[in-house]
Design an enzyme around this catalytic site. Structure first.
Site, PDB file in Angstrom:
ATOM      1  CD  GLU A  46      -2.929  -0.981  -0.101  1.00  0.00           C
ATOM      2  OE1 GLU A  46      -2.880   0.090  -0.672  1.00  0.00           O
ATOM      3  OE2 GLU A  46      -3.464  -1.865  -0.561  1.00  0.00           O
ATOM      4  CB  CYS A 210     -14.866   5.873 -12.253  1.00  0.00           C
ATOM      5  SG  CYS A 210     -15.669   7.430 -11.688  1.00  0.00           S
ATOM      6  CB  CYS A 217     -19.610   8.617 -19.055  1.00  0.00           C
ATOM      7  SG  CYS A 217     -18.544   9.497 -17.936  1.00  0.00           S
ATOM      8  CB  CYS A 220     -20.055   4.416 -16.510  1.00  0.00           C
ATOM      9  SG  CYS A 220     -20.368   4.634 -14.847  1.00  0.00           S
TER      10      CYS A 220
END
Length: 322
Positions: A46, A210, A217, A220
């Site tokens: 991470e 996204c 879009c 999406c």
């Protein structure tokens, strides 16, 4: 559509999308019985993923673990050893923060990785996102979190589009209750799945659909079903970024931030076991090096690296700090 209805349908659509497209990174699905070892590997991955692309992390993660296979190995490591092992990652301060976090866990927690959020946040070098990621991916403890991808998704779906400079009007602190609500609903819809799976779904959706630039879009599921409050308002738009204010200087016609030059100094010292003089460093990190014109500037860079304990000076020769 009411907020509760939007949240429930958002979670349902996200699960449906993830079922078809799922791709959990191998270090986020660790089949390791040792809790601390699992959490240690999550911590490394991470921190590496902050400001670094996945393909590069996939290579360096394995190499770093090869040199520091356990949290005890990293806790014992010198500054020099860690910085050398971090080669290729950039933002070298992350390496020292990792080592310092390992030292705290070994010295204050007996080498046992803590699970409680408060204990994790108390460790210097572990922020709110990283602490939540450890709980989700290492311990299967559902914990809401907001990273770059999750922030973008939640804001665009529930609040609205990015601002003109690419930032968001709502802070992460205000987004966290929304992240908590959606996590709760998501796990109610799929009780056999985990917080780790839910966050993996969000992160994958953010990187594949996204996106920061040119969001998809048209394909999406949130946009197609009227769930996204910013659908098509950002698609194809030229984002006006804030002007760069970080210190640096022009080399020819190119502006180079000082953080890049500091990284170059460390890279040069990685390959110079006998160290480098002030003039050596100047000539190696900048093609337009002028000993008179740039001396004060380079001294400032070196002084900062010395203060941050990356380098030391011995008889006018600079080395990576031990």
């Amino acid at each position: 559509m009411k907020h509760a209805e939007r949240s429930a349908e958002f979670c349902q659509r996200m699960w449906q999308w993830f079922e078809t497209h799922k791709r959990i990174l191998p270090w986020r699905d660790l089949q390791i019985s040792d809790d601390t070892q699992r959490a240690y590997m999550i911590l490394i991955s991470e921190v590496m993923l902050q400001q670094t692309q996945v393909p590069r992390v996939e290579v360096i993660f394995k190499r770093f673990l090869g040199q520091f296979p356990t949290i005890h190995d990293l806790a014992r490591a010198s500054n020099k050893d860690v910085v050398i092992a971090w080669k290729g990652m950039g933002y070298n301060s992350r390496a020292l923060r990792l080592r310092d976090a390992a030292k705290v866990i070994v010295e204050e927690h007996g080498g046992i990785f803590p699970r409680e959020l408060g204990q994790l946040l108390h460790i210097k070098g572990i922020g709110s996102y990283t602490a939540a990621a450890i709980r989700n991916f290492a311990f299967s403890l559902p914990t809401p979190c907001v990273d770059t991808n999750i922030r973008r998704i939640l804001h665009r779906v529930f609040i609205g589009p990015d601002q003109a400079d690419g930032t968001f009007e709502t802070s992460d602190k205000k987004l966290l209750p929304l992240a908590t609500d959606t996590l709760t609903i998501a796990l109610e819809l799929q009780p056999k799945l985990t917080g780790a799976t839910w966050h993996a779904a969000l992160m994958d959706f953010g990187s594949a659909i996204c996106k920061k630039s040119n969001p998809q879009c048209a394909i999406c599921p949130m946009a197609k079903n009227g769930l996204c409050k910013s659908a098509f308002k950002i698609n194809g738009r030229t984002v006006q970024r804030k002007s760069k204010t970080e210190p640096g200087r022009l080399v020819g016609s190119v502006f180079i931030p000082n953080r890049i030059f500091r990284g170059r100094i460390i890279d040069e010292l990685r390959h110079a076991p006998k160290g480098l003089t002030f003039a050596d460093i100047g000539s190696r990190i900048s093609v337009d090096w002028n000993a008179i014109e740039h001396a004060e500037w380079l001294k400032g860079l070196i002084d900062r690296l010395k203060k941050e304990t990356f380098i030391v000076e011995k008889q006018s020769v600079f080395h990576l700090a031990e």
